[in-house]
Design a protein around this motif. Structure first.
Motif, PDB file in Angstrom:
ATOM      1  N   LYS A 192      -3.841 110.869  82.774  1.00 41.61           N
ATOM      2  CA  LYS A 192      -2.386 110.742  82.710  1.00 41.61           C
ATOM      3  C   LYS A 192      -1.735 111.992  82.129  1.00 41.61           C
ATOM      4  O   LYS A 192      -0.664 112.410  82.568  1.00 41.61           O
ATOM      5  N   ASN A 193      -2.372 112.579  81.122  1.00 42.72           N
ATOM      6  CA  ASN A 193      -1.795 113.750  80.458  1.00 42.72           C
ATOM      7  C   ASN A 193      -2.919 114.572  79.852  1.00 42.72           C
ATOM      8  O   ASN A 193      -3.966 114.032  79.483  1.00 42.72           O
ATOM      9  N   ILE A 194      -2.704 115.889  79.737  1.00 40.12           N
ATOM     10  CA  ILE A 194      -3.703 116.802  79.179  1.00 40.12           C
ATOM     11  C   ILE A 194      -3.078 117.576  78.029  1.00 40.12           C
ATOM     12  O   ILE A 194      -1.971 118.107  78.161  1.00 40.12           O
ATOM     13  N   THR A 195      -3.774 117.616  76.904  1.00 39.53           N
ATOM     14  CA  THR A 195      -3.329 118.377  75.741  1.00 39.53           C
ATOM     15  C   THR A 195      -4.416 119.378  75.361  1.00 39.53           C
ATOM     16  O   THR A 195      -5.474 119.438  76.000  1.00 39.53           O
ATOM     17  N   ASP A 196      -4.166 120.148  74.290  1.00 38.73           N
ATOM     18  CA  ASP A 196      -5.156 121.121  73.845  1.00 38.73           C
ATOM     19  C   ASP A 196      -6.411 120.446  73.302  1.00 38.73           C
ATOM     20  O   ASP A 196      -7.500 121.013  73.361  1.00 38.73           O
TER      21      ASP A 196
ATOM     22  N   ARG B 233      -6.008 101.701  69.269  1.00 37.13           N
ATOM     23  CA  ARG B 233      -6.396 103.056  69.663  1.00 37.13           C
ATOM     24  C   ARG B 233      -7.787 103.025  70.288  1.00 37.13           C
ATOM     25  O   ARG B 233      -8.706 102.423  69.740  1.00 37.13           O
ATOM     26  N   ILE B 234      -7.888 103.702  71.411  1.00 43.53           N
ATOM     27  CA  ILE B 234      -9.138 103.691  72.173  1.00 43.53           C
ATOM     28  C   ILE B 234      -9.649 105.131  72.314  1.00 43.53           C
ATOM     29  O   ILE B 234      -8.920 106.005  72.781  1.00 43.53           O
ATOM     30  N   SER B 235     -10.884 105.356  71.882  1.00 45.03           N
ATOM     31  CA  SER B 235     -11.529 106.664  72.055  1.00 45.03           C
ATOM     32  C   SER B 235     -12.516 106.561  73.208  1.00 45.03           C
ATOM     33  O   SER B 235     -13.333 105.631  73.255  1.00 45.03           O
ATOM     34  N   LEU B 236     -12.429 107.501  74.122  1.00 50.59           N
ATOM     35  CA  LEU B 236     -13.243 107.473  75.337  1.00 50.59           C
ATOM     36  C   LEU B 236     -14.195 108.655  75.398  1.00 50.59           C
ATOM     37  O   LEU B 236     -14.001 109.667  74.714  1.00 50.59           O
ATOM     38  N   GLY B 237     -15.203 108.526  76.226  1.00 50.76           N
ATOM     39  CA  GLY B 237     -16.144 109.618  76.450  1.00 50.76           C
ATOM     40  C   GLY B 237     -16.621 109.644  77.881  1.00 50.76           C
ATOM     41  O   GLY B 237     -16.793 108.589  78.506  1.00 50.76           O
TER      42      GLY B 237
ATOM     43  N   GLY C 295      -7.521 117.229  74.138  1.00 56.01           N
ATOM     44  CA  GLY C 295      -8.145 116.230  74.979  1.00 56.01           C
ATOM     45  C   GLY C 295      -7.250 115.781  76.114  1.00 56.01           C
ATOM     46  O   GLY C 295      -6.266 116.445  76.458  1.00 56.01           O
ATOM     47  N   ALA C 296      -7.579 114.636  76.694  1.00 51.98           N
ATOM     48  CA  ALA C 296      -6.815 114.088  77.814  1.00 51.98           C
ATOM     49  C   ALA C 296      -6.586 112.600  77.589  1.00 51.98           C
ATOM     50  O   ALA C 296      -7.461 111.900  77.066  1.00 51.98           O
ATOM     51  N   PHE C 297      -5.385 112.125  77.970  1.00 51.91           N
ATOM     52  CA  PHE C 297      -5.089 110.704  77.899  1.00 51.91           C
ATOM     53  C   PHE C 297      -5.368 110.085  79.265  1.00 51.91           C
ATOM     54  O   PHE C 297      -4.901 110.581  80.291  1.00 51.91           O
ATOM     55  N   VAL C 298      -6.134 109.009  79.230  1.00 55.31           N
ATOM     56  CA  VAL C 298      -6.570 108.349  80.464  1.00 55.31           C
ATOM     57  C   VAL C 298      -5.919 106.965  80.561  1.00 55.31           C
ATOM     58  O   VAL C 298      -6.002 106.163  79.622  1.00 55.31           O
ATOM     59  N   ASP C 299      -5.272 106.713  81.688  1.00 55.26           N
ATOM     60  CA  ASP C 299      -4.663 105.413  81.960  1.00 55.26           C
ATOM     61  C   ASP C 299      -5.755 104.472  82.466  1.00 55.26           C
ATOM     62  O   ASP C 299      -6.341 104.684  83.521  1.00 55.26           O
ATOM     63  N   LEU C 300      -6.010 103.423  81.692  1.00 54.49           N
ATOM     64  CA  LEU C 300      -7.069 102.477  82.031  1.00 54.49           C
ATOM     65  C   LEU C 300      -6.522 101.267  82.791  1.00 54.49           C
ATOM     66  O   LEU C 300      -7.252 100.298  83.001  1.00 54.49           O
TER      67      LEU C 300
ATOM     68  N   GLY D 152      -2.767  99.940  82.342  1.00 54.40           N
ATOM     69  CA  GLY D 152      -1.928  99.206  81.403  1.00 54.40           C
ATOM     70  C   GLY D 152      -2.074  99.672  79.976  1.00 54.40           C
ATOM     71  O   GLY D 152      -1.256  99.337  79.122  1.00 54.40           O
ATOM     72  N   VAL D 153      -3.094 100.426  79.670  1.00 55.00           N
ATOM     73  CA  VAL D 153      -3.308 100.949  78.320  1.00 55.00           C
ATOM     74  C   VAL D 153      -3.961 102.327  78.436  1.00 55.00           C
ATOM     75  O   VAL D 153      -4.745 102.578  79.349  1.00 55.00           O
ATOM     76  N   ASP D 154      -3.599 103.219  77.500  1.00 53.69           N
ATOM     77  CA  ASP D 154      -4.122 104.583  77.520  1.00 53.69           C
ATOM     78  C   ASP D 154      -5.196 104.758  76.460  1.00 53.69           C
ATOM     79  O   ASP D 154      -5.139 104.164  75.375  1.00 53.69           O
ATOM     80  N   GLY D 155      -6.172 105.589  76.764  1.00 57.21           N
ATOM     81  CA  GLY D 155      -7.221 105.948  75.819  1.00 57.21           C
ATOM     82  C   GLY D 155      -7.324 107.456  75.724  1.00 57.21           C
ATOM     83  O   GLY D 155      -6.953 108.177  76.656  1.00 57.21           O
ATOM     84  N   LEU D 156      -7.811 107.965  74.578  1.00 54.77           N
ATOM     85  CA  LEU D 156      -7.946 109.411  74.368  1.00 54.77           C
ATOM     86  C   LEU D 156      -9.368 109.855  74.661  1.00 54.77           C
ATOM     87  O   LEU D 156     -10.328 109.345  74.087  1.00 54.77           O
TER      88      LEU D 156
END
Length: 405
Positions: free
Chosen positions: A212-216, A266-270, A218-223, A225-229
């Motif tokens: 969904k979005n990219i930062t310095d 808050r969701i941390s992803l890998g 990491g990236a936010f992922v739309d799962l 209905g909810v986003d994870g980092l």
């Protein structure tokens, strides 16, 4: 005879001719603007002649029974609902409209859905200033550009002509205005999906998502209905300086839930966790004393990191870079992306550390010089530096000797 004629003329002068005509034709003003059921009597080249139960037959343009260029899907004997537009004074026939009847039917149904706050089905079929036009089963509605999706849509092409649900935001029958939203439907669906996902979310779960979005960092992922980092360090086993090196916005990805906090949600992803860990059995693959080729990935004040394989890096400390160059920044000996030969000095699998040597793959020039020049032999060299306590003589490209004063 003249008297009879005069009496007839006087009779018509006392009556409204239009009223007499209406009586003759059976006009009932209550039918104007209403929807009636009629049976098709016959077809002409351009019209369908319909019996709607009045004293005169009506007509409907055949093009209203079929899309442009297609054959009308209607036959004599069919019963259809039609909108009464007007009576024609010339021959007394009734002008009917199938399209307006569908529109009236649609408006009635849409008003009920609007009052009940229910979704309606429609099709995006055109583009107008500020948005799009939507066909709601015969009634036309306006879809603002901001109400197409939750996020800005670059290409609406795939949505055109596809039946889908909408939410009515406003409608005014008197003005013929309807405003709808596709975004409201998506947000409601997204909220439902979010609730279901949060309730069943556990660490270790593997999910599909979209970047969904990219930062310095990491990236936010739309799962859904909810986003994870997805932190930059968990994208891949190999070194990644910025998430954009491996990901793009809109890219589908498969991720694993590393950590989940139900309180903060808050969701941390890998992503790398779904691949084999390259550090497994690394001590067997890279034993001390073995030589390998690698690529310089990063240079610091204390040394240079060399990638032996994707995900496995070792450090060449500044003291292990050169036999002769002391107190020199590593950047003056090697360059980023340079291919180099190194020797494994030590491996610590638990700490994921490999110590490498650059100078060890080369012969020690001091040892070579000692073999070629015995003590007491005469050598020649160029004066490289003069100090208060002596002279520095260049005996080779890498070796200097000193003559004390």
């Amino acid at each position: 005879m003249a008297s009879a004629t005069t009496q007839t003329a006087d009779h018509f002068r006392g009556e409204d001719f239009a009223t007499l005509l209406d009586e003759t034709l059976g006009r009932d003003s209550g039918f104007d603007g209403s929807v009636v059921r009629g049976r098709i009597v016959r077809l002409t080249d351009d019209y369908a002649i319909v019996d709607v139960g009045l004293k005169s037959e009506g007509r409907v343009a055949l093009r209203e029974f079929a899309p442009a260029g297609a054959k009308p899907e209607v036959q004599p004997g069919d019963v259809v609902e039609l909108y009464v537009e007007r009576y024609e004074d010339r021959d007394g026939s009734i002008v009917l409209s199938r399209e307006k009847a569908r529109r009236e039917e649609a408006w009635t149904s849409l008003e009920k859905a609007f009052e009940a706050n229910q979704r309606v089905n429609g099709t995006i079929y055109g583009r107008v200033k500020g948005g799009f036009t939507v066909d709601l089963g015969g009634a036309m509605a306006f879809l603002p550009g901001s109400q197409v999706d939750i996020r800005p849509v670059r290409d609406v092409g795939p949505l055109m002509g596809m039946p889908q649900p909408f939410q009515i935001l406003k409608m005014d029958r008197a003005r013929g205005n309807i405003v709808v939203s596709r975004r409201a439907v998506l947000e409601e669906t997204r909220a439902e999906q979010r609730s279901e996902l949060i309730q069943g979310l556990t660490e270790g779960m593997i999910l599909d998502g979209v970047v969904k979005n990219i930062t310095d960092y990491g990236a936010f992922v739309d799962l859904g209905g909810v986003d994870g980092l997805l932190h930059v360090t968990d994208i891949a086993w190999k070194r990644i300086n910025h998430p954009s090196e491996a990901l793009q916005i809109g890219q589908p990805v498969r991720v694993q839930v590393i950590r989940f906090n139900p309180d903060t949600q808050r969701i941390s992803l890998g992503m790398k966790q779904l691949e084999a860990d390259p550090w497994e059995n690394v001590a067997l693959k890279y034993p001390p004393g073995a030589r390998f080729s690698g690529r310089v990935t990063n240079i610091t004040d204390y040394g240079a990191f060399v990638e032996l394989e994707p995900g496995v890096e070792g450090l060449v400390h500044v003291s292990e870079m050169s036999w002769t160059k002391k107190n020199v920044h590593p950047g003056k000996i090697v360059a980023t992306s340079q291919e180099v030969d190194v020797m494994v000095l030590d491996v610590d699998s638990a700490k994921r550390r490999i110590s490498l040597g650059l100078k060890q793959v080369q012969r020690n020039p001091w040892e070579q010089f000692a073999e070629e020049h015995k003590v007491g032999s005469t050598v020649e060299g160029e004066i490289r530096n003069i100090t208060e306590f002596g002279l520095f003589i260049g005996l080779s490209a890498d070796i200097d000797g000193m003559v004390h004063m």
